[in-house]
Design an enzyme around this catalytic site. Structure first.
Site, short mmCIF file in Angstrom:
data_model
loop_
_atom_site.label_atom_id
_atom_site.label_comp_id
_atom_site.label_asym_id
_atom_site.label_seq_id
_atom_site.Cartn_x
_atom_site.Cartn_y
_atom_site.Cartn_z
N LYS A 174 -15.48 4.62 5.43
CA LYS A 174 -14.53 4.24 6.36
C LYS A 174 -14.34 5.20 7.37
CE LYS A 174 -10.62 2.89 5.12
NZ LYS A 174 -9.05 2.66 4.76
N GLU A 191 -13.55 5.91 -0.23
CA GLU A 191 -14.39 5.04 0.26
C GLU A 191 -15.35 5.62 1.60
OE1 GLU A 191 -12.79 0.93 1.07
OE2 GLU A 191 -10.88 2.11 0.64
N GLU A 211 -9.02 9.31 5.64
CA GLU A 211 -8.99 7.90 5.24
C GLU A 211 -10.42 7.60 4.37
OE1 GLU A 211 -8.01 5.07 6.40
OE2 GLU A 211 -6.58 6.10 7.71
N GLU A 262 1.02 -1.17 0.09
CA GLU A 262 -0.04 -0.12 -0.05
C GLU A 262 0.76 1.12 0.00
OE1 GLU A 262 -2.73 0.52 3.29
OE2 GLU A 262 -3.66 -1.41 3.08
#
Length: 391
Positions: free
Chosen positions: A328, A325, A334, A271
């Site tokens: 999240k 997203e 995030e 990542e």
């Protein structure tokens, strides 16, 4: 006639090599670039649409954090190689015995083979960097049980057992030559690495210059974190100069591995990414910086070169993440790591084509249709010639 038949069969063999969905490569990372496909959201495209998006963007590698059946079914015959995730919540159960791992694989992996190119199973995520010692203890037995089950099924040549670590496993990482694992992590890390070394699995690290910069913006040059022109750092021990933090983080991990007896283990970045939006106290989180980081990262990976400390090993990385997203938890950052928006359009231009480009979608569809028809014609022709040669 026999000479012509031989020529046609050779032509068929060559066609298999130029059609990516025909011949499969054992647990390969195609090229150097991949993307993490997180799905903690209620507004992102369906998996079948994501396949179209990835093809348009020419992304060949993805990681998912579970083994969702709808995703795996949608990726059948896509040519995209996938690493599936065995969630942290499953580790204790899987660590009990090989039969538990076998059941999980038979339910979540084997039914989708060989059409879906499942190339790896990630055992948990960032376990040894977490604060749960119970998970630390079950990580290795869970990995061993999954590998044993894969071996019994004859799948170890195509599916690689692996796990990703956070930067929290390191006691020091600056300068890179000071890279070292934390003492309390070592008793779990060393036997884990011995196992992965034995089965030929790389060391996977989640490396985020964004998080490092966010934690200390006063002392870290933003240009150093973004691959932009800067003075860089000089590591006096190795006499190596670093002009970006990304490579420095990787080399710190290489040094840490070397110090405990694993100098030949490859590192793959599982990542990395940069948030396009954040809270007021999240320094560096902006659309401009996210675009700069991801554009420069992609350009660097495309060169297929190594780091200053390991120049002969091309750097490979998965970018986090495919989409923003919206569900999240945590700080605003995030929810804002996506290369693409929920509608499939690009969040910012790093050289990809989004679903909004109808022309690109048309070209992709035509190319796929042509390739499939081409293989069908050649296969049929070769079969007819073989029959004729035996008659």
């Amino acid at each position: 006639m026999k000479d012509f038949s031989s020529f046609f069969l050779w032509l068929l063999l060559i066609s298999f090599f130029i059609c990516p969905n025909v011949i499969l490569t054992a647990h390969a990372f195609k090229g150097t670039y991949g993307v993490c496909y997180g799905r903690i959201a209620d507004n992102i495209p369906a998996p079948s649409t994501v396949v179209t998006l990835l093809r348009a963007a020419k992304i060949k590698n993805i990681r998912i954090y579970d083994a969702d059946h709808s995703v795996l079914a949608a990726f059948k015959n896509s040519g995209v190689e996938i690493v599936v995730g065995l969630g942290n919540e499953n580790l204790k159960d899987i660590s009990i015995g090989e039969d538990r791992a076998m059941n999980w694989i038979k339910e979540n992996v084997q039914p989708f083979l060989p059409g879906t190119l499942i190339r790896g199973i990630a055992i948990g995520n960032e376990i040894l960097g977490s604060t749960d010692p119970e998970l630390w203890e079950v990580l290795l037995p869970a990995a061993e049980n999954v590998y044993s089950a894969l071996r019994r099924l004859g799948l170890t040549d195509s599916i690689l057992v692996q796990t990703a670590h956070s930067e929290a496993v390191f006691a020091t990482s600056y300068p890179p030559s000071a890279g070292a694992f934390k003492e309390d992590v070592l008793q779990y890390m060393k036997p884990l690495l011995q196992f992965f070394s034995r089965i030929g699995s790389p060391f996977y690290i989640n490396a985020y210059p964004f998080l490092a910069y966010k934690s200390d913006p006063e002392h870290i040059d933003i240009n150093y974190a973004l691959f932009k022109s800067n003075e860089g750092i000089y590591d006096a021990k190795t006499k190596l100069r670093y002009d970006n933090m990304f490579e420095a983080q990787i080399d710190a991990a290489y040094v840490a591995l070397e110090k405990i007896g694993f100098p030949k283990m490859e590192i793959i970045v599982s990542e990395t990414g940069w948030a396009s939006k954040g809270d007021p106290d999240e320094a560096g989180a902006s659309l401009k910086n996210a675009k700069t980081y991801n554009y420069n990262l992609r350009k660097k990976l495309a060169k297929k070169k190594g780091t200053p400390y390991r120049p002969k090993i091309p750097v490979k990385a998965y970018v986090f993440a495919l989409f923003n997203e919206n569900l999240k938890p945590g700080p605003t950052s995030e929810r804002n790591f996506g290369l693409f928006k929920a509608d499939g359009s690009i969040s910012y231009d790093v050289g990809f084509t989004g679903l909004a480009s109808k022309a690109a979608s048309t070209r992709i569809s035509f190319k796929e249709s042509f390739s499939s028809s081409y293989v069908l014609v050649l296969t049929t022709g070769a079969a007819m010639l073989l029959l004729n040669s035996f008659s």
